[in-house]
Write an enzyme that holds these catalytic residues in place. Structure first.
Site, PDB file in Angstrom:
ATOM      1  N   TYR A  21     -25.672  18.759  13.865  1.00 36.34           N
ATOM      2  CA  TYR A  21     -26.363  19.729  13.004  1.00 36.34           C
ATOM      3  C   TYR A  21     -25.458  20.921  12.763  1.00 36.34           C
ATOM      4  CZ  TYR A  21     -30.946  19.056  11.184  1.00 36.34           C
ATOM      5  OH  TYR A  21     -31.979  18.675  10.382  1.00 36.34           O
ATOM      6  N   GLU A  62     -26.160  23.648  10.169  1.00 40.58           N
ATOM      7  CA  GLU A  62     -26.706  24.536   9.121  1.00 40.58           C
ATOM      8  C   GLU A  62     -25.855  25.796   9.052  1.00 40.58           C
ATOM      9  OE1 GLU A  62     -30.811  25.139  10.088  1.00 40.58           O
ATOM     10  OE2 GLU A  62     -31.450  23.292   9.115  1.00 40.58           O
ATOM     11  N   ASP A  65     -20.424  20.124 -15.939  1.00 44.13           N
ATOM     12  CA  ASP A  65     -20.711  19.049 -14.985  1.00 44.13           C
ATOM     13  C   ASP A  65     -19.744  17.912 -15.261  1.00 44.13           C
ATOM     14  OD1 ASP A  65     -21.649  16.841 -13.640  1.00 44.13           O
ATOM     15  OD2 ASP A  65     -23.744  17.108 -14.236  1.00 44.13           O
ATOM     16  N   THR A 102     -19.675  15.006  -8.910  1.00 48.41           N
ATOM     17  CA  THR A 102     -19.929  14.074  -7.823  1.00 48.41           C
ATOM     18  C   THR A 102     -18.565  13.727  -7.253  1.00 48.41           C
ATOM     19  OG1 THR A 102     -19.766  12.177  -9.293  1.00 48.41           O
ATOM     20  CG2 THR A 102     -21.970  13.045  -8.911  1.00 48.41           C
ATOM     21  N   LYS A 160     -17.487   8.991  -8.392  1.00 53.64           N
ATOM     22  CA  LYS A 160     -17.217   8.274  -9.652  1.00 53.64           C
ATOM     23  C   LYS A 160     -15.699   8.158  -9.825  1.00 53.64           C
ATOM     24  CE  LYS A 160     -21.805   9.598 -11.143  1.00 53.64           C
ATOM     25  NZ  LYS A 160     -22.661  10.388 -12.052  1.00 53.64           N
ATOM     26  N   ARG A 178     -20.348   9.127  -1.703  1.00 53.37           N
ATOM     27  CA  ARG A 178     -21.421   9.698  -2.507  1.00 53.37           C
ATOM     28  C   ARG A 178     -21.612  11.160  -2.113  1.00 53.37           C
ATOM     29  NH1 ARG A 178     -22.891   5.480  -4.818  1.00 53.37           N
ATOM     30  NH2 ARG A 178     -24.131   6.695  -6.249  1.00 53.37           N
TER      31      ARG A 178
HETATM   32  C1  LIG Z   1     -23.854  10.898 -12.018  1.00 52.06           C
HETATM   33  C2  LIG Z   1     -24.130  12.219 -12.596  1.00 52.06           C
HETATM   34  C3  LIG Z   1     -24.793  13.233 -11.871  1.00 52.06           C
HETATM   35  C4  LIG Z   1     -25.554  13.032 -10.616  1.00 52.06           C
HETATM   36  O1  LIG Z   1     -25.142  12.388  -9.581  1.00 52.06           O
HETATM   37  P1  LIG Z   1     -26.091  11.927  -8.379  1.00 52.06           P
HETATM   38  O2  LIG Z   1     -25.126  12.018  -7.238  1.00 52.06           O
HETATM   39  O3  LIG Z   1     -26.538  10.569  -8.725  1.00 52.06           O
HETATM   40  O4  LIG Z   1     -27.206  12.902  -8.244  1.00 52.06           O
HETATM   41  C5  LIG Z   1     -24.890  14.483 -12.442  1.00 52.06           C
HETATM   42  N1  LIG Z   1     -24.381  14.738 -13.638  1.00 52.06           N
HETATM   43  C6  LIG Z   1     -23.775  13.806 -14.380  1.00 52.06           C
HETATM   44  C7  LIG Z   1     -23.237  14.166 -15.717  1.00 52.06           C
HETATM   45  C8  LIG Z   1     -23.632  12.506 -13.886  1.00 52.06           C
HETATM   46  O5  LIG Z   1     -23.068  11.565 -14.633  1.00 52.06           O
END
Ligand SMILES: *Cc1c(COP(=O)(O)O)cnc(C)c1O
Length: 421
Positions: free
Chosen positions: A54, A56, A200, A226, A229, A235
């Site tokens: 933990y 926090e 994003d 993220t 990807k 993740r």
């Molecule tokens: C995949 C994605 C997310 C979110 O990712 P998660 O980890 O699945 O919550 C946010 N914004 C965009 C543009 C994405 O393609």
């Protein structure tokens, strides 16, 4: 190598599910644009005792004792993130990309204020103000989309909407947009409106750090991503921001929306960030783009329409209608997956069908590139896709089986990178 030494005896059901997934990944080509195969070191970091702790708070400022080792891991992750992205501040704790975006909204907005993001139906993301997501439940939201004729973002149109709607935050970035995003223009619009910009880059982070996509950092108040990807990590999410937002962002993540951070995941993020700093990563990212361009070219050469007639990133959207008017994206995805080519159904901009039976599929090259596939294989993949989607109904089964076998053959020559773990 046997990596489930304990599990196979103590919990054979879960061991079997993991084994089956290993087999699935080994024997299919992953063309889902948001997925990738992590390295063995990333997997190793995920399976460590850091999960027990933990922590926090933040390094040096924890609520619990005994955090010296996880502090080291998180501090390294933060420093690598800042260095790799050239940002002023990084928070590596978000459990996901959606959480990263939510934390930005908590930091920058009051409930009821207005988010302006790209329409989900045009390639945006749920977390950019969709009514069924917390970003659309707690905040007001307005959309911009692509132009019908070009299927690309028209920055004059975005500016017009922004000046009319006066959002409290402007959000750019997408999940299914095959062209580059003009962060400079978004930044100018946000400044004209007098609101912050959130960029994003969940999908394209790997391309950005490789220098193969324009960089959002200089133009944005916040950048979220993220890790899993094109960046090819575990993740999870990361938030970058300008110095003046640092305290608000950290407070928004903890205690704002999360409790204890996932320290094993943060360690794995650090490992993946180091991998992305390696010169080899630039070659990887270039190969993703080369493969996407080749796959797009080969599909169009076979008569398939792609949204925007191609791609300049890692993904493409295939509009099935001109070639196969009665084939939905749902059915196409099922057929291809039976042939060991794993894809997802996807709406195309101005899709007359609903999102459940859309007119398109989305294809991406990050994962197949991680296996070592190159342009010559893209020609083969395009031919397989074409075969599966055009064969007469009576020959479905036979064609699918033939292609599945050929795909399996290629997969065995190009194992997933973590397969020896
Ligand atoms: C995949 C994605 C997310 C979110 O990712 P998660 O980890 O699945 O919550 C946010 N914004 C965009 C543009 C994405 O393609």
């Amino acid at each position: 190598m046997d990596n489930l030494v304990f599990l196979k005896n103590t919990d054979p059901q879960i061991a079997q599910a993991v084994r089956a997934e290993q087999r699935r990944q080994a024997t299919t080509l992953e063309l889902i644009a948001s997925e990738n195969h992590v390295s063995a070191p990333v997997l190793e970091a995920l399976g460590t005792v850091l999960t027990d702790k933990y922590a926090e708070g933040y390094p040096g400022k924890r609520w619990y004792r005994g955090c010296e080792n996880v502090d080291t891991a998180e501090q390294i992750a933060i420093e690598r993130a800042i260095q790799l992205f050239g940002a002023e501040h990084a928070n590596v704790q978000p459990h996901s990309g959606s959480n990263a975006n939510l934390a930005v909204y908590i930091a920058a907005l009051k409930p009821g204020q207005k988010i302006m993001g790209m329409d989900l139906a045009h390639g945006g993301h749920l977390s950019h103000g969709k009514m069924s997501n917390i970003s659309g439940i707690v905040y007001k939201s307005v959309n911009y989309g692509v132009r019908k004729d070009t299927e690309t973002l028209d920055m004059d149109e975005v500016r017009k909407i922004a000046l009319r709607e006066r959002p409290d935050i402007l959000v750019c970035g997408a999940s299914a947009y095959p062209r580059q995003i003009d962060f400079d223009a978004f930044g100018q619009i946000a400044r004209q409106v007098g609101c912050p910009l959130l960029s994003d880059i969940a999908h394209i982070a790997g391309l950005v750090v490789a220098g193969l996509h324009p960089d959002p950092v200089p133009h944005s108040d916040f950048v979220t991503t993220t890790n899993h990807k094109t960046l090819r990590g575990p993740r999870g999410g990361i938030i970058f921001c300008k110095k003046q937002w640092a305290d608000k962002i950290d407070a928004a993540v903890f205690p704002g929306i999360q409790g204890g951070p996932l320290m094993h995941v943060i360690a794995a993020k650090a490992v993946a960030l180091a991998e992305a700093m390696h010169p080899g990563f630039k070659h990887y990212a270039q190969a993703i783009l080369d493969n996407a361009a080749a796959l797009a070219q080969e599909l169009m050469a076979r008569g398939w329409r792609l949204v925007t007639d191609g791609t300049d990133n890692h993904l493409m959207l295939m509009d099935l209608r001109p070639r196969r008017p009665n084939l939905t994206g749902h059915e196409a995805a099922i057929r291809l997956t039976r042939a060991n080519l794993v894809v997802n159904k996807n709406a195309i901009p101005f899709d007359p069908r609903g999102p459940l039976q859309p007119s398109g599929i989305r294809l991406g090259t990050p994962a197949v590139t991680s296996r070592g596939l190159r342009c010559e294989h893209m020609e083969q993949i395009a031919a397989w896709i074409d075969q599966v989607l055009t064969c007469p109904d009576g020959e479905q089964e036979k064609t699918t089986a033939t292609v599945a076998g050929a795909v399996g053959e290629l997969c065995s020559q190009y194992p997933v990178p973590n397969s020896s773990y």
